[in-house]
Design an enzyme around this catalytic site. Sequence first.
Site, PDB file in Angstrom:
ATOM      1  N   CYS A  81      -0.337   4.200   2.492  1.00 55.19           N
ATOM      2  CA  CYS A  81      -0.426   3.998   4.050  1.00 55.19           C
ATOM      3  C   CYS A  81      -0.141   2.654   4.353  1.00 55.19           C
ATOM      4  O   CYS A  81       0.952   2.002   4.166  1.00 55.19           O
ATOM      5  CB  CYS A  81      -1.925   4.449   4.284  1.00 55.19           C
ATOM      6  N   SER A  82      -1.442   1.775   4.804  1.00 55.65           N
ATOM      7  CA  SER A  82      -1.115   0.601   5.216  1.00 55.65           C
ATOM      8  C   SER A  82      -2.548  -0.478   5.110  1.00 55.65           C
ATOM      9  O   SER A  82      -2.701  -1.333   5.700  1.00 55.65           O
ATOM     10  CB  SER A  82      -0.901   0.462   6.776  1.00 55.65           C
ATOM     11  N   CYS A  83      -3.321  -0.109   4.042  1.00 59.59           N
ATOM     12  CA  CYS A  83      -4.252  -1.129   3.661  1.00 59.59           C
ATOM     13  C   CYS A  83      -3.952  -2.388   3.238  1.00 59.59           C
ATOM     14  O   CYS A  83      -2.892  -2.782   2.729  1.00 59.59           O
ATOM     15  CB  CYS A  83      -4.875  -0.304   2.470  1.00 59.59           C
TER      16      CYS A  83
ATOM     17  N   CYS B 201       1.138  -0.992  -0.084  1.00 61.76           N
ATOM     18  CA  CYS B 201       0.144   0.163   0.048  1.00 61.76           C
ATOM     19  C   CYS B 201       0.938   1.305   0.004  1.00 61.76           C
ATOM     20  O   CYS B 201       1.569   1.386   1.021  1.00 61.76           O
ATOM     21  CB  CYS B 201      -0.915   0.029   1.424  1.00 61.76           C
TER      22      CYS B 201
END
Length: 224
Positions: free
Chosen positions: A132-134, A129
């Site tokens: 971010c951190s999806c 991602c």
Amino acid sequence: MTNPRETGVVGHGDHTHGAPGAPDPHAPIETAAGEPDYFDVLHQAIRELLVDKGLITADEVRAMVETLDAHRPTLGSALVARAWTDPDFKERLLADGTAAIEEFGIDNYDGTRLIVLEQTPEVHNLVVCTLCSCYPRPVLGLPPDWYKSRPYRARAVRAPRALLREFGTEVAQDVTIRVHDSNANMRYLILPMRPAGTEGMSEEELAALVTRDTMIGVTTPRLP
């Protein structure tokens, strides 16, 4: 010069953000361990306010925490093992990952679309991602810290072959690397190749070969 076998990022999508200048709601947490940041304080304040207003109950909060805790990489490992042993299920999984995991009994609690990508001798898939951190939490649980880090997010796109080598994964030069960018609405799960010599193994034994990292694409399954 870009290696022709290291393709660009696949699957760009919209990441939802707030007003200009506002903290990024999808930004990874990079403060020191144990130090509450903006989102920790905001989360606690909103939760207490919603409970005080009677919009949710403390029991509902607890139930959601238990749901999050129940989703671990072992769910994804069992899913992969089933796909390795059941060609019909594998076909459904690749066609519609969201429907297939629900059929398998996994609660897709975050409502995101799951796309399952198959590793092949010609193509190695890698998930990131970039913003971010999806992450596919319903099947893998919480993301590891390195997945949320800026170096991983940047290098997965810029130098995926070198990055994979640092995870102990050597991808041959004639194999194409495809990097897939998750977003707030769509997540990716990797279906690794079944190792040779596992023909007589049960689903449970096969699942033990499948780790979280193989389902992100940074490593490959190996026999003990």
